[in-house]
Design an enzyme around this catalytic site. Sequence first.
Site, short mmCIF file in Angstrom:
data_model
loop_
_atom_site.label_atom_id
_atom_site.label_comp_id
_atom_site.label_asym_id
_atom_site.label_seq_id
_atom_site.Cartn_x
_atom_site.Cartn_y
_atom_site.Cartn_z
N CYS A 99 35.04 35.49 30.55
CA CYS A 99 35.68 34.28 31.10
C CYS A 99 35.85 33.15 30.09
O CYS A 99 36.96 32.75 29.77
CB CYS A 99 34.88 33.71 32.27
SG CYS A 99 34.36 34.92 33.49
N ASP A 107 38.45 37.47 36.67
CA ASP A 107 38.05 38.89 36.62
C ASP A 107 39.02 39.80 37.39
O ASP A 107 38.60 40.81 37.93
CB ASP A 107 36.66 39.13 37.22
CG ASP A 107 35.52 38.64 36.35
OD1 ASP A 107 35.77 38.15 35.24
OD2 ASP A 107 34.36 38.78 36.80
#
Length: 593
Positions: free
Chosen positions: A86, A51
């Site tokens: 992700c 992230d």
Amino acid sequence: MKLASTIGAVSSLLLAVNATGFPSEVLQQILGSSPSTSRNQPNFVFIITDDQDLKLDSIDYMPLTLSHLKEKGTFFSNHFVTTALCCPSRVSLWTGRQAHNTNVTDVSPPYGGYPKFVDRGFNDNFLPVWLQSAGYDTYYTGKLFNAHTVDNYHSPYVNGFNGSDFLLDPFTYSYLNSTYQRNRDAPVSYEGRHTVEVITEKALGFLEDGLNGDRPFFLTVAPVAPHSNVDVSALDRDVPTVMTEPIALDRHQSLFEGVKIPRTEHFNPDKPSGVNWIRTLLKQDEATLEYHDHFYRQRLRALQGVDELVDSIVKRLEASDQLDNTYIIYTSDNGYHIGQHRLPPGKTCGFEEDIRVPLLIRGPGVPKDQVEDAVTTHIDLAPTIFDLAAISLRDDFDGTPIPLPSSSDSVHPRHEHVTVEYWGLSYLEGEKGALSNPDHTALVLNNTYKSVRIIGDGYNLYYSVWCNNEHELYDLTTDPYQLNNLYTASFSQYPEVQIFGHSLSQVITRLDSILLVLKSCKGATCIKPWDVLHPDGSVQDLQNALNPRYDAFYTDQARVSFDRCERGYIPESEGPQDAVSYSRYGLSWDAWA
Ligand SMILES: *[C@@H]1O[C@H](CO)[C@@H](O)[C@H](O)[C@H]1NC(C)=O
Ligand SMILES: *[C@@H]1O[C@H](CO)[C@@H](O)[C@H](O)[C@H]1NC(C)=O
Ligand SMILES: *[C@@H]1O[C@H](CO)[C@@H](O)[C@H](O)[C@H]1NC(C)=O
Ligand SMILES: *[C@@H]1O[C@H](CO)[C@@H](O)[C@H](O)[C@H]1NC(C)=O
């Protein structure tokens, strides 16, 4: 000792002999017949954070990484992910394929996660497996995929690694109580230790194994920072998981006091922007902004441990004889937004903050202190690693090696487009995430869309079609913060609007058609999508396609649309799939005339 240095020693010995009159043809023969794998194949250290944004400047707060990798390597300023979440993004990265071709589109089953990765056969067919068969020793530590858990880590074990030590769910994001699982051993809890400190030890251990081996090595280090922290004790209490601000190592806790999220035009704007659920977000109040600034600082602080990790790895390589034979690649799985377009912390969107990530590469022949602005994507990375390791590219790669001094003489096509796709949920992170949502939930449904991001000579555009058939078009040349949606279904509505000298309808019909190709592309058609529309090769980019002679052809093309919103890749719900090519269009037009 590594073969590379052995051969190096032998060749300098032979060169010394040569200086005394050894015939050079003989010398060549001796050298040519030496075992050559290690000598020709470079090592790789791949560092992938979780992230980490590019657009919110996080990398600027990592001085060691900047000095080791940016000043001594190349920074790719137009690097994008293809799915801003992700697990889908990581599976795309490790397979070189778009998520619509992996069909790992979510973080958990049935549409994603480690079980879906295994079901789809990728445990036998992804980068580390390919690299092992090409002669590499492979090592991995940190987060691999979501839904890789303390319950399923052995059914089956992850393939392809000589050594592995994975973070496992549900403890992956517990900064101070992580669980790692080494090789075939049982999971181990690191209660009370900071996850970045733990991974640093593991990474340096595997680096030692790589340096001591006989074969070239590929080491991946995947720390969770600066991902949100997840309080696992909440899982037992059966309350919704709250993704809170990341946690820094003690020594970094008080850095960056007073630093705030950049107050750009699109930060918590007075008017809502975007479409679908984003347009309904509430303006954030002072207390929320303060929390978000704190959240931002916590990300920067958590990244300091990663910065030191990079430093330790580079220093260890410097102390070995392998630094000049090792590529160090630094990137993240997806970007991040905090406050832009009124969004609470999170990813999953198609905005610049979410799809752009840092990419830094240092290594043999890579220009130092250079900025490369060619458009590159995560699905290009597996092909790039293949290319640097002199392995022939696979036909099922949807990407192509990025511009770097190549190991081969082949010239790889460049591309100006990025295919961005997303299915399912969005997550509003942080303690105040749900407050931004009118219905006060932290989960958002129907965050399903397809987009094309395209950057070429004179244009810089983002075009998206959502599952509720809303559209977006941003001209980033004039609107870098994506606040002014130019899309209009009725093209005649704004005849005065021009995008680099073309009418809205000309630009939109081309972008929609290229998206029609890209949303179901495979292999070569993902790399050179205009060839599907113009098989004679006469059109290679948006600029060529805008030739007015093609106006009717593009206007008549089926439009990208959805029949409904799904949580995964259900092609039947995703409208027209096939584009008509210009040659077929011409034929049918001739027949009709
Ligand atoms: C993708 O996976 C989902 C869930 O298993 C499945 O329903 C869907 O048919 C798959 N899509 C394709 C194109 O195979
Ligand atoms: C790494 O694994 C590969 C594939 O199993 C094997 O051929 C190779 O010998 C291993 N390397 C080491 C150092 O054990
Ligand atoms: C840390 O995680 C372990 C499981 O790995 C759990 O048993 C333990 O209770 C956790 N400790 C805290 C303080 O939450
Ligand atoms: C989500 O999409 C489904 C299917 O298209 C639709 O029925 C539903 O109303 C949508 N829900 C929201 C919250 O937009």
